[in-house]
Structure formats: C-alpha cells, structure tokens
Scaffold this motif. Sequence first.
Motif, PDB file in Angstrom:
ATOM      1  N   ALA A 362      27.825  -7.077 -11.542  1.00 33.62           N
ATOM      2  CA  ALA A 362      29.229  -6.671 -11.643  1.00 33.62           C
ATOM      3  C   ALA A 362      29.932  -7.435 -12.762  1.00 33.62           C
ATOM      4  O   ALA A 362      30.708  -6.856 -13.532  1.00 33.62           O
ATOM      5  CB  ALA A 362      29.938  -6.894 -10.315  1.00 33.62           C
ATOM      6  N   GLY A 363      29.651  -8.726 -12.853  1.00 28.50           N
ATOM      7  CA  GLY A 363      30.281  -9.522 -13.898  1.00 28.50           C
ATOM      8  C   GLY A 363      29.828  -9.159 -15.294  1.00 28.50           C
ATOM      9  O   GLY A 363      30.568  -9.337 -16.266  1.00 28.50           O
ATOM     10  N   LEU A 368      32.727  -2.346 -16.166  1.00 24.12           N
ATOM     11  CA  LEU A 368      33.713  -3.158 -15.449  1.00 24.12           C
ATOM     12  C   LEU A 368      34.320  -4.254 -16.316  1.00 24.12           C
ATOM     13  O   LEU A 368      35.091  -5.068 -15.819  1.00 24.12           O
ATOM     14  CB  LEU A 368      33.055  -3.784 -14.217  1.00 24.12           C
ATOM     15  N   ARG A 369      33.986  -4.260 -17.602  1.00 25.05           N
ATOM     16  CA  ARG A 369      34.496  -5.293 -18.495  1.00 25.05           C
ATOM     17  C   ARG A 369      36.027  -5.232 -18.545  1.00 25.05           C
ATOM     18  O   ARG A 369      36.615  -4.166 -18.718  1.00 25.05           O
ATOM     19  CB  ARG A 369      33.912  -5.121 -19.885  1.00 25.05           C
ATOM     20  N   GLY A 370      36.664  -6.369 -18.367  1.00 28.68           N
ATOM     21  CA  GLY A 370      38.122  -6.419 -18.358  1.00 28.68           C
ATOM     22  C   GLY A 370      38.722  -6.123 -16.996  1.00 28.68           C
ATOM     23  O   GLY A 370      39.947  -6.213 -16.824  1.00 28.68           O
ATOM     24  N   THR A 371      37.883  -5.786 -16.030  1.00 27.04           N
ATOM     25  CA  THR A 371      38.357  -5.489 -14.683  1.00 27.04           C
ATOM     26  C   THR A 371      38.489  -6.790 -13.895  1.00 27.04           C
ATOM     27  O   THR A 371      37.629  -7.662 -13.975  1.00 27.04           O
ATOM     28  CB  THR A 371      37.364  -4.550 -13.964  1.00 27.04           C
ATOM     29  N   PRO A 391      30.704 -17.172  -9.250  1.00 23.77           N
ATOM     30  CA  PRO A 391      30.377 -17.466 -10.656  1.00 23.77           C
ATOM     31  C   PRO A 391      31.500 -17.125 -11.635  1.00 23.77           C
ATOM     32  O   PRO A 391      32.511 -16.508 -11.268  1.00 23.77           O
ATOM     33  CB  PRO A 391      29.152 -16.583 -10.905  1.00 23.77           C
ATOM     34  N   VAL A 392      31.277 -17.515 -12.870  1.00 20.42           N
ATOM     35  CA  VAL A 392      32.197 -17.175 -13.955  1.00 20.42           C
ATOM     36  C   VAL A 392      32.357 -15.659 -14.022  1.00 20.42           C
ATOM     37  O   VAL A 392      31.390 -14.900 -13.877  1.00 20.42           O
ATOM     38  CB  VAL A 392      31.655 -17.717 -15.296  1.00 20.42           C
ATOM     39  N   GLY A 393      33.587 -15.212 -14.244  1.00 22.02           N
ATOM     40  CA  GLY A 393      33.889 -13.780 -14.263  1.00 22.02           C
ATOM     41  C   GLY A 393      34.549 -13.298 -12.993  1.00 22.02           C
ATOM     42  O   GLY A 393      35.081 -12.191 -12.945  1.00 22.02           O
TER      43      GLY A 393
END
Length: 506
Positions: A362-363, A368-371, A391-393
């Motif tokens: 998902a990250g 999903l980038r910017g979501t 995690p990061v994101g």
Amino acid sequence: MVNPAPLTRASREFPLGLHSVKGAWSQDGHANAAVWAPGIASMDVHWCRADGTWTSETLVGLDGGVHHGVVGPVAPGALYAFWPTGEDLPGTPGTAQLLLDPYARAVEPVALASGADEPPSRSYYSVFLEHTFDWGTSEHPRTPWRDSVIYEAHVKGLTKLHPGIPEELRGTYAGLAHPVMTAYLRDLGVTAVELLPIHFSIDEPHLEPLGLSNYWGYNTLGFFSAHSAYATAAAREAGPDAVLDEFKGMVRALHEAGLEVILDVVYNHTAEGEQHRPALCWRGLGDRDYYRHDDAGRYVDTTGCGNSLDFSQPRVVEFALDSLRYWVEECHVDGFRFDLAVTLARDENNTFTPRHPFLVAAGASKALRGTKLITEPWDIGPDGWQTGRFPVGWADWNDGFRDAVRDFWLRDVASIAAGGTGSSPARLAGRLAGSADTFAGSGRSPLASVNMVTAHDGFTLADLTAYERKHNEANGEGNRDGSNDNRSYNHGAEGRTEDEGIPRGP
C-alpha cells in the motif's frame, strides 16, 4: 481461400468481478466473470435477465483458483451471484441467499416475505454496474500533512437535523455536498472530512429482534460498494448507478470546496460474523482461504466481531489493495483510516510485523501515491497495541496524545478540585512537540502522529465535560460495550444540566 476461424469468447481470470467484455464481443452485452474460490471444483454465475427471469452459466476457465468465463448477455443493473456447480441451490435465485461477488460495485438487499410477528428478512445480491462520471475540473486538494485538520463525521448524522439543508437531502451524500455544509466545514478551518464507513454494511442478526440497527457501519458486506441507505430517496429509487453518482458528486463538491475526503475502512473483518453463521460471500467461496483459523479449525478473532480476514494470504492482501485502488482511481477519495489496522499486518503466525506485505504494498503503490494512510494502531489480539510501530508512509492515531490532552484538560482539573494535584506539563509538552518518543523508532517524523482528542469510539467533546462514566444502557448490551477509560470530568453533575453553577462543555 481459407475461411477465418470463428471468434471464441476467451475469458480472463483478471480483473476479478463482473466486467463488460471489450473488443469483438463488446457490442452484444456479454461480461467476463471471475471469482477466486480455490477450494471449489466448478462455479456457476446466476443472473437476472432483462425480462425478470433468472438464468445461469458455468464458468469454464480455472486458473490459480480463479473461476472465469464469458457469460451473457448481462444487462447493466442486473442482479447476480455465484454458486458451486452441481450443489443444491438453497432456494429460488433472486430470493434465496447465494454467494455475493466480493468485487461487486453495488449490493442490493432483496426483501423476503415474513410473518406479521417476525422481523423483516432479506437476502443480498451483487449488481452489475458499469459506471461513468463527469468529474469536470475537480482535483484532489493534496493538503500537506503539516497543514491537515481532520474532521470525523457520519454521513447521516452530520446533516440529518441541519435546518439549513433541504429536508430531502438531510442525512445523505447530497446533504454533505450541499453548499451550506461545505461552507460550515470551511469556516471550522478543517481541511479533510473523515467519513465513518460508507462501504455497504448490514445489521448484526441480534439487533433486529431488539428493534435496533447498526448506526456506525462497521459491519461491511461490500468493500467496493457505496452504502445505498446514505443516498437520497430519489437516488435509491433510480437504482445503484444513481447512488454511485450521488457519492461521486459529494466527493466532487467537497474537492471543489478545497476539502479532502478520507474513508474509514474496515478490512479487518466482514459482516459474515461468527463461524456458525450462514455464508453470504467469502465463507462460501473459501472459508479457510479468507478467514484466519487456528490449528483446530476455529476462527482466530482479533477484532471482537466474530472473524478476522487472514492477511497472511496473498489473495486477501490483493483483495484489500484492489478495493483501495478502486476508491482512489474511480471515486477520487484522498485517504483512508484503517480500522483495527494491526489485524491487517499480522503474519502467518498471527504476529504483527511493520514489514507486512500489505503495509509495504500500500505504501509503495503508484495508484495510492499521495493518498493519506492512517492507522487505528491496535486490535484485541496478542500484542495488539502498536502505536508508533507502523512503517514510513503511514500515520497513526496517537492515543498517547489523546490521553495526555484529556488528563491536562479534565482529569487534572478534577484532581485539583478534589484537593489533589495535577500532572506535570512536561507530558503534554512532549505530545504537542510531536511524540518523538513514540514515533522516532519507526523512522518517521512527528507528522506521522495524528493528534486526536475525540473520535467515534468513546465520548464526544461535550460528553467529556458532562459525564464521569459511560451510559450505553439503551443498546441492550448492559453497558458493557465501549471503554471505561474516558478521562472525563462531569464538573459536579452527571449528565447535561442547566445549573449555571456547573461549567458547560464546548
């Protein structure tokens, strides 16, 4: 001259669900049907024809546990469902409960005849939906995290009693999109509306005999379907296509007002409930494949809702990711809050791991980038509290911030009023500074902390200043549900009061 071979209706195992066939067969109303059910030898799809009669075809393809075939013609708006080939049907298609398509774009309740003294009975069918929508010049607001102010709201509850919104729009997607409401939200200074679940949901079986319903929506039966009860009467009468139109119109209106739309999503369990209950969808397609079991074959429930989807299964991870992509790509939402997110990150040993494939995928997803991806970072399973470990994101609801603010604002005041002392301001200062002690270990900055004070769980802001303890007596569960640790202060009178000597809430 050699005549060309006749065209064949070649089916595909992807995408899952029911989709119009493209190419040579695109004009004759046929559809490609695909459903993952690895433990079933052969699968039929049943659908309602335009004249109201039902028919069925066997899906002749089988690849990687996916049954697929080209069927039809199937008219837009047709009800359909799956059932294993050769197994006795539970009744007449169109009334008896067959197996829903997990990827259905709409779910339709079908009312069944019941006696005068019996609770209403219904079955549920998937709806074949091919939807287009004019987004105009609407764009995602893309509000940076550091500037985000999130307002959690229930679609029905937010506007149901609002006098400035036309009565026929109150409590609906269209009501939330009304200029009076968007202006109100802008005036509050919020940048995003986080909507309690709008996926199609149903009531738990024990509620109807009590004359109650599930107001909150955390009992999902359609992860690709908008909840039709939140649409206007006119849209519901016009059908699922109009319901989806209204939902997308709401998103467009909120975007045009500069407001992001975040959905509260419940991928941790489904509405099928406890193991003994009838199959509606996933249980009939592959109980062992979708739900987490122990070595004795019993459900492992880390949600408190009767079942847990098994995110150690790659196809379950794929299912959730496909749903997320649908709501972003087709419905233009801006983010998600993941209910009981720890359940989504448990491995084959039922252990939480921040490197879980679902979290990583998902990250890293381009779609999903910017979501905004927001966790409720706990569940009721072993080691269920994981705030600060995602995690990061990802961003986490910060219950430490919530508790520190409530203690400083209310419990310390109560303690001082009783002759005691308050806590050190240093604790609150650490939370206001970003809770580095909680989030630094995951490699994330203070922006990963969603600094919450109240949410749908527990007391509202007004309740925090009016009650010392919870009062959930009306729902027939003996006041057992909900947390007893609300860190509230009633200021001397339990409940709402007109006593001018008692401080009032916000």
